[in-house]
Design a protein around this motif. Structure first.
Motif, PDB file in Angstrom:
ATOM      1  N   SER A 155      -4.837   5.554   0.413  1.00 58.53           N
ATOM      2  CA  SER A 155      -4.446   4.145   0.674  1.00 58.53           C
ATOM      3  C   SER A 155      -4.339   3.364  -0.748  1.00 58.53           C
TER       4      SER A 155
ATOM      5  N   VAL B 272       1.256  -1.117   0.014  1.00 64.16           N
ATOM      6  CA  VAL B 272       0.465  -0.039   0.363  1.00 64.16           C
ATOM      7  C   VAL B 272       0.749   1.819  -0.201  1.00 64.16           C
TER       8      VAL B 272
ATOM      9  N   ILE C 138       0.446   4.905   1.222  1.00 62.73           N
ATOM     10  CA  ILE C 138      -0.604   6.162   2.548  1.00 62.73           C
ATOM     11  C   ILE C 138       0.062   7.317   1.451  1.00 62.73           C
TER      12      ILE C 138
END
Length: 375
Positions: free
Chosen positions: A198, A130, A132
């Motif tokens: 995200s 991910v 962010i």
């Protein structure tokens, strides 16, 4: 609209699926693509997956949407999370496009969260990579190296992990990007009212693949191969399964996946299927092929629907897989590449359609399904 401010090849060589990274000012002069009230509005919709996470008397609590009110966000320590916002919000979709240096089939969705001061979801470990992005506000993040830690249910909808040593301990500001590989523990808490974006990347595990492939074969393999043993001999030990028998069972099970090419019809359908609802708008009138040509000649561009998955294979360029379905592109593979590799397409379509009328027929059908729309 959003341009990354880091050296992509260096990032891939040094960090991708290797270790977490803080990409300071990964977006310069970052502007939030969505307002908090817009996010709350999406959380009220039944078609979107949303959650409210907060603490009550020292205990973690979580509620699932759709929501009618947001009283919890009037207090510190609360977080609203909405999944797949890129499916429903064109400006948010632009943010995902910044990460197209990675394969489209690996991109999952864009989750957006809004937290009041001290808000977060607790320490946890994700099984996906991910990025962010920090939007409005500031948030304190701690991220550890990849490791195995005890995990437990802090609430029915919240899995937390044990305490961990931080490899990254940082206060993120608007435009900063935090990359967290799968398996790395992390936790973040808002210092002030804060928005985070995200961008998650899916990676199917072995069980996912086997389960999906089995379902596909059950639905599509009417002439399933049977185990046979015409060379049977008198068995002195009838309770024993012979090595040759197990080898033959192994061959039966692998018959439909002996080569990578045999996986294409199944995997194309599986990986292109949307995991969240799409914002498909029905056309007021069905478009004809001449309507598509007229729009293109007038300078229109066609944009792929947010969250729509479209892929093709290097070994099978004459097939295109869109939203779980396979379409033939025999003789016009360049259309498949154009639709899958680009989020927007325009005049180049005219060149394709000029030589291959079947390409125009397919594209017209896709537009009428709501998968591409004119702007």
């Amino acid at each position: 609209m959003f341009e990354l401010n880091f050296e992509i090849n260096q990032f891939l060589d040094t960090y991708w699926q290797k270790k977490p990274a803080l990409l300071k000012q990964g977006f310069i002069d970052f502007q939030d693509p969505i307002a908090v009230d817009e996010l709350a509005g999406l959380a009220m919709e039944v078609d979107l997956e949303s959650r409210l996470v907060y603490q009550e008397d020292g205990k973690w609590m979580a509620e699932t949407g759709p929501f009618k009110t947001f009283e919890k966000l009037e207090n510190d320590g609360a977080t609203l999370l909405v999944q797949a916002v890129d499916h429903w919000h064109p400006d948010a979709q632009q943010l995902v496009r910044s990460f197209r240096f990675l394969p489209n089939w690996r991109i999952d969705d864009l989750m957006i969260s809004y937290s009041t001061p001290k808000g977060g979801v607790g320490p946890h470990i994700d099984n996906y990579d991910v990025f962010i992005i920090q939007g409005e506000g500031k948030r304190h993040w701690r991220v550890g190296e990849r490791q195995e830690l005890p995990e437990f249910a802090a609430h029915g909808a919240l899995k937390h992990c044990a305490e961990f040593e931080a490899a990254i301990d940082v206060e993120m500001e608007p435009g900063d990007i935090l990359y967290i590989p799968s398996g790395c523990p992390h936790e973040g808490y808002a210092i002030e009212p804060s928005i985070n974006y995200s961008v998650g990347f899916r990676a199917p595990d072995q069980n996912d693949l086997l389960s999906s492939f089995t379902d596909y074969n059950i639905d599509n393999n009417e002439n399933a191969l049977f185990y046979t043993d015409p060379d049977m001999q008198v068995r002195e030990k009838p309770g024993r399964i012979e090595e040759t028998e197990l080898n033959k069972l192994h061959q039966v099970m692998l018959a439909n996946c002996q080569t990578p090419e045999l996986l294409i019809p199944w995997f194309g359908r599986m990986i292109s299927e949307a995991k969240h609802d799409l914002d498909i708008a029905e056309l007021e009138e069905t478009l004809e092929e001449q309507d598509i040509i007229a729009l293109l000649e007038e300078g229109a561009q066609f944009t792929r629907l947010g969250g729509l998955r479209a892929v093709y294979f290097e070994q099978a360029p004459n097939k295109i897989f869109i939203n779980g379905n396979e379409y033939a592109c025999l003789g016009f593979a360049e259309l498949a590449q154009c639709l899958c590799d680009q989020d927007e397409t325009a005049s180049e379509l005219l060149e394709i359609f000029k030589d291959t009328p079947k390409a125009l027929s397919l594209f017209t059908a896709l537009v009428n399904l709501g998968y591409w729309y004119a702007e």
